[in-house]
Scaffold this motif. Sequence first.
Motif, short mmCIF file in Angstrom:
data_model
loop_
_atom_site.label_atom_id
_atom_site.label_comp_id
_atom_site.label_asym_id
_atom_site.label_seq_id
_atom_site.Cartn_x
_atom_site.Cartn_y
_atom_site.Cartn_z
N GLY A 32 -16.92 -120.88 8.92
CA GLY A 32 -17.93 -120.11 9.61
C GLY A 32 -19.05 -119.61 8.72
N ILE A 33 -19.28 -120.29 7.59
CA ILE A 33 -20.32 -119.89 6.64
C ILE A 33 -21.47 -120.89 6.73
CG2 ILE A 33 -20.85 -119.49 4.20
CD1 ILE A 33 -17.79 -118.98 3.82
N SER A 34 -22.70 -120.41 6.80
CA SER A 34 -23.87 -121.27 6.92
C SER A 34 -24.57 -121.41 5.57
CB SER A 34 -24.86 -120.69 7.93
OG SER A 34 -24.28 -120.59 9.22
N VAL A 35 -24.91 -122.65 5.21
CA VAL A 35 -25.74 -122.89 4.03
C VAL A 35 -27.19 -122.78 4.49
CG1 VAL A 35 -26.40 -124.52 2.21
CG2 VAL A 35 -24.00 -124.38 2.97
N VAL A 36 -27.86 -121.69 4.10
CA VAL A 36 -29.19 -121.38 4.65
C VAL A 36 -30.34 -121.91 3.80
CG1 VAL A 36 -28.39 -119.36 5.92
CG2 VAL A 36 -29.12 -119.10 3.53
N SER A 37 -30.05 -122.32 2.57
CA SER A 37 -31.11 -122.88 1.73
C SER A 37 -30.47 -123.73 0.63
CB SER A 37 -31.96 -121.77 1.09
OG SER A 37 -31.14 -120.85 0.39
N ALA A 38 -31.20 -124.74 0.18
CA ALA A 38 -30.69 -125.63 -0.87
C ALA A 38 -31.84 -126.05 -1.77
CB ALA A 38 -30.02 -126.85 -0.26
N GLU A 39 -31.72 -125.77 -3.05
CA GLU A 39 -32.73 -126.11 -4.03
C GLU A 39 -32.11 -126.97 -5.13
OE1 GLU A 39 -35.95 -125.42 -3.84
OE2 GLU A 39 -35.68 -124.35 -1.94
N ARG A 40 -32.96 -127.74 -5.82
CA ARG A 40 -32.47 -128.65 -6.84
C ARG A 40 -33.26 -128.49 -8.14
NH1 ARG A 40 -29.82 -132.16 -3.40
NH2 ARG A 40 -28.58 -132.88 -5.18
N TYR A 41 -32.63 -128.88 -9.26
CA TYR A 41 -33.32 -128.90 -10.54
C TYR A 41 -32.72 -129.98 -11.42
CZ TYR A 41 -29.47 -126.27 -12.89
OH TYR A 41 -28.26 -125.87 -13.42
N ASN A 42 -33.43 -130.37 -12.47
CA ASN A 42 -32.97 -131.42 -13.38
C ASN A 42 -32.19 -130.83 -14.54
OD1 ASN A 42 -34.27 -133.57 -11.93
ND2 ASN A 42 -36.21 -132.84 -12.79
N ARG A 43 -31.30 -131.61 -15.10
CA ARG A 43 -30.42 -131.14 -16.17
C ARG A 43 -31.19 -130.63 -17.39
NH1 ARG A 43 -24.81 -133.46 -15.88
NH2 ARG A 43 -24.64 -134.44 -13.83
N ASN A 44 -32.34 -131.21 -17.65
CA ASN A 44 -33.10 -130.80 -18.84
C ASN A 44 -34.29 -129.90 -18.52
OD1 ASN A 44 -34.61 -132.74 -17.58
ND2 ASN A 44 -34.93 -134.04 -19.39
N ASP A 45 -34.35 -129.33 -17.31
CA ASP A 45 -35.43 -128.40 -16.95
C ASP A 45 -35.35 -127.14 -17.80
OD1 ASP A 45 -36.52 -130.05 -15.06
OD2 ASP A 45 -35.76 -128.96 -13.32
N THR A 46 -36.50 -126.50 -17.98
CA THR A 46 -36.55 -125.25 -18.74
C THR A 46 -36.90 -124.06 -17.86
OG1 THR A 46 -38.86 -125.68 -19.33
CG2 THR A 46 -37.17 -126.43 -20.87
N SER A 47 -37.21 -124.30 -16.58
CA SER A 47 -37.51 -123.21 -15.66
C SER A 47 -37.09 -123.60 -14.25
CB SER A 47 -39.00 -122.89 -15.68
OG SER A 47 -39.31 -121.93 -14.66
N VAL A 48 -36.54 -122.62 -13.53
CA VAL A 48 -36.19 -122.81 -12.11
C VAL A 48 -36.75 -121.64 -11.29
CG1 VAL A 48 -34.14 -124.24 -12.45
CG2 VAL A 48 -33.93 -121.73 -12.51
N THR A 49 -37.80 -121.01 -11.78
CA THR A 49 -38.35 -119.84 -11.11
C THR A 49 -38.76 -120.13 -9.67
OG1 THR A 49 -39.14 -118.92 -13.20
CG2 THR A 49 -40.15 -118.09 -11.18
N GLY A 50 -39.47 -121.24 -9.47
CA GLY A 50 -39.91 -121.57 -8.12
C GLY A 50 -38.75 -121.79 -7.16
#
Length: 388
Positions: A186-204
């Motif tokens: 009964g749990i909803s996944v309301v958002s899903a974001e992705r990033y790369n293994r070598n990224d240096t920022s995930v602020t956005g």
Amino acid sequence: MSYRVLRRAMVAGAIALAFPLAASAQVKVGVTVSSTGPAASLGIPERDTVSLLPTEVAGEKVVYVVLDDATDTTQAVRNTRKLVTEDNVDVVLGTSATPGSLAMIDVVAENQVPMISVAANASIIEPMEGARKWVFKTPQNDLLMAEGLAATMEKQGVKTLGFIGFNDAYGDGWLDVMRKAAEAKGISVVSAERYNRNDTSVTGQILKLLASKPDAVLIGAAGTPVALPQRELKNRGFAGQIYHTHGSANNDVLRVCGRDCEGIILPSGPLLVVDQLPDDHPAKVSAKAYQTVYEGKYGAGTTNTFGGHMWDAGQLVVAAIPVALESGAKPGTVEFRQALRDAIEAVTDLSASQGVFNMTETDHSGLDERARVMVKVVDGKWTYQPDL
């Protein structure tokens, strides 16, 4: 030197080279791991564990050829092709990351060499058909771990979940299984974001995630790159529970993440908290044996769950070699590789560092709930949480 003398010398040299090879059949194990690159915190303990594996089984010498693929999928394929075509290995172990392991499948299948991956995603062995009949893996399937997470989330009153994970097969797999496991509770996944293994920022990505106002967040990543979204969530003041996958279950994550990792919850193999397990846990004796050997060489507190996955791959090979030899096939032949594959598939009740393996024709992971415990970071340490 005359032509006749030279020819005799060449023939004699060829005979001298040929006879030792024929007289000293040996089982060759090829290994490719990511001991450099973004997955190095996984690959280094895997590489170091290989040196602890037995060099003789059932009277046969066992040799290991170890290569680094630098967490690069193309290099993982290149290494695999070298191992099977140039080094003539009987089995391949590796690699550390899911994308590389997936790319290796066709190479081992076309050369009829069994492979035991130390990466987690179930797509490595599912669906069990075609080329995948040559492939096994030792880490727990994502769904097994996701179901444990979903049960914990339900206990903790989570109704909405945000997700941020790797932008590759690992992240894809985890998002898929977590949606299924969460919806069943009964749990909803309301958002899903992705990033790369070598990224240096995930602020956005984190700002978008927080805009959906989830009760909790799951980070679907592995190794030290998990620290990037974890820190950003903390820096942005997220007050909900942060969960991780078993890809975060190593001490390097705690070292890199520091205070920002306090309170995270994740499913793990029993090795991570072996000293906290009850004595009757089915994997405790085996996990403790690996811990003793590993820390005897590398120092107290160095045991790593990813090294445990390589240890377990080695234990599967050790269990299979005597059975394969009973077929009469000789190491270095197609017949032996087929017999070794069949023997791995027939392994039952093998207690290892991360659980108890029962392989079948349709299940090349072979682990069940005994391979899963819930843990939480408390005062900077992994702590066993039997009530979660």
